[in-house]
Enzyme design. Structure first.
Site, mmCIF file in Angstrom:
data_model
loop_
_atom_site.group_PDB
_atom_site.id
_atom_site.type_symbol
_atom_site.label_atom_id
_atom_site.label_comp_id
_atom_site.label_asym_id
_atom_site.label_seq_id
_atom_site.Cartn_x
_atom_site.Cartn_y
_atom_site.Cartn_z
ATOM 1 N N GLY A 145 19.038 17.355 58.745
ATOM 2 C CA GLY A 145 19.488 16.589 59.644
ATOM 3 C C GLY A 145 20.908 16.783 60.293
ATOM 4 O O GLY A 145 21.617 17.457 59.757
ATOM 5 N N CYS A 146 21.101 16.236 61.666
ATOM 6 C CA CYS A 146 22.371 16.577 62.051
ATOM 7 C C CYS A 146 23.776 16.394 61.388
ATOM 8 O O CYS A 146 24.523 16.898 61.172
ATOM 9 C CB CYS A 146 22.528 16.089 63.500
ATOM 10 S SG CYS A 146 22.269 14.272 63.741
ATOM 11 N N HIS A 147 23.755 15.115 60.622
ATOM 12 C CA HIS A 147 24.600 14.725 59.776
ATOM 13 C C HIS A 147 24.784 15.473 58.638
ATOM 14 O O HIS A 147 26.035 15.741 58.264
ATOM 15 C CB HIS A 147 24.765 12.967 59.593
ATOM 16 C CG HIS A 147 25.137 12.326 60.863
ATOM 17 N ND1 HIS A 147 26.397 12.095 61.219
ATOM 18 C CD2 HIS A 147 24.233 11.278 61.168
ATOM 19 C CE1 HIS A 147 26.275 11.171 62.334
ATOM 20 N NE2 HIS A 147 24.914 10.743 62.379
ATOM 21 N N VAL A 148 23.707 15.956 58.150
ATOM 22 C CA VAL A 148 23.654 16.611 56.843
ATOM 23 C C VAL A 148 24.454 18.055 57.338
ATOM 24 O O VAL A 148 25.370 18.577 56.302
ATOM 25 C CB VAL A 148 22.407 16.782 56.599
ATOM 26 C CG1 VAL A 148 22.274 17.715 55.281
ATOM 27 C CG2 VAL A 148 21.495 15.512 56.491
#
Length: 342
Positions: A145-148
């Site tokens: 995921g992008c936030h990850v």
């Protein structure tokens, strides 16, 4: 020898970014493009910036359409990748930009996504220790995921070197493209313009368990995380402020040295010179994560600020970077280091 690639979900933001990058990839030829409800319509209707593909018409997303390619990218809503992937042979490299195969813990998947866990694939974050070896020759890849991606790259050096306590706080300001293209009342112009709003507060965001999973893998201690995403009136980009308490006796010089050493040889993840702070504009359309680290001596905390483009390094760029490793190509192939400005 070149490779052919099919893209499922080509009318969405992630699919469009994959196509933009693959148009500049010297070893990958773009094959079949598919979509769900947009099948049968011209790609140019959904991705008008992709002029070299203006004559393409979107096919339905079926296994029959996707077969016959060396690489299949799945840019589909969460929960839709597993059935398709199971029907594609082990000779095909399948790269999933969705969440279906990211988590190791089936109970965490079921808690945050509400469906049965489909399994776990090699994880497409090459900068995380050990991941390049796992990706080399892989036939299945789960893109983070992008936030990850931004939180993991911001925090893992401090944890890996045992410089901070595993009690983490992340506040990430993000653009609207991370929510996808489907119309949503809270994302229309009159709602988002001139406003900042939190969402997924109190540990409820689906990226929570994935961040914890990654950071637990680099420290022998249980990780606690408080993660708050904030929606901003930006098309794309994430700026994350990540903090953790220093362990006793740790100095600012030790912290900076750990980040300098960790990222000294990385192409796409860079520690900026002291005094220079990341901004989302510095990463626009580039496959980069830019970081700055400091110590708040009064608070006794490490502070890392990190920026990336959620569609490039945060999704499609990470997918292509992992594809290159899996196929044995130079990791940098077809990926931009320079951002777009102003």
């Amino acid at each position: 020898m070149g490779y052919s690639a099919a893209i499922a979900g080509a009318s969405g933001y992630a699919g469009g970014e994959l196509l933009r990058l693959l148009l500049g990839h010297p070893e990958i030829e773009i094959g079949t493009l598919t979509a769900g409800s947009n099948a049968g319509t011209p790609l140019i209707q959904h991705q008008p910036h992709l002029l070299p593909l203006a004559d393409r018409v979107l096919a339905p997303t079926t296994v029959e359409e996707l077969r016959g390619h060396d690489v299949v990218y799945l840019a589909l809503p969460h929960g839709q990748s597993a059935d398709i992937a199971q029907q594609l042979g082990d000779d095909v490299l399948v790269v999933d930009c969705g969440a279906d195969f990211r988590l190791n813990d089936a109970s965490a998947w079921e808690r945050f996504y509400g469906t049965p866990h489909a399994g776990t694939w090699p994880y497409g974050l090459p900068e995380l220790p050990g991941q390049r070896d796992r990706l080399a020759g892989a036939r299945r890849v789960a893109v983070p995921g992008c936030h990850v991606t931004v939180a993991t790259l911001a925090l893992f050096p401090g944890l890996a070197e045992q410089l901070v306590e595993p009690d983490l706080t992340v506040v990430a300001v993000t653009g609207t493209s991370g929510a996808g293209k489907a119309p949503k009342p809270n994302l229309i112009g009159s709602e988002i313009m001139g406003a900042l709003s939190p969402y997924g507060v109190g540990g409820t965001h689906r990226h929570n368990p994935e961040i914890v999973q990654n950071l637990t893998s680099v420290t022998g201690e249980p990780v606690k995380l408080s993660f708050t995403p904030v929606l901003a009136p930006l098309p794309r980009g994430i700026l994350a402020t990540c903090t953790a308490p220093l362990k006793p006796g740790v100095t600012a010089a030790q912290v900076r040295a750990a980040y300098e050493t960790t990222y000294a040889d990385e192409t796409f993840t860079r520690l900026l010179p002291e005094g220079t702070w990341p901004s989302t504009a510095m990463t626009l359309a580039a496959n980069t994560t830019l970081l700055q680290v400091t110590v708040d001596a009064d608070a006794g905390r490490m502070v890392v600020v990190a920026a990336l483009d959620n569609l490039t390094k945060g999704t499609a760029g990470g997918a292509v970077q992992s594809t290159n490793i899996a196929l044995g190509l130079p990791e940098e192939t077809g990926l931009p280091l320079a951002a777009v400005a102003p």
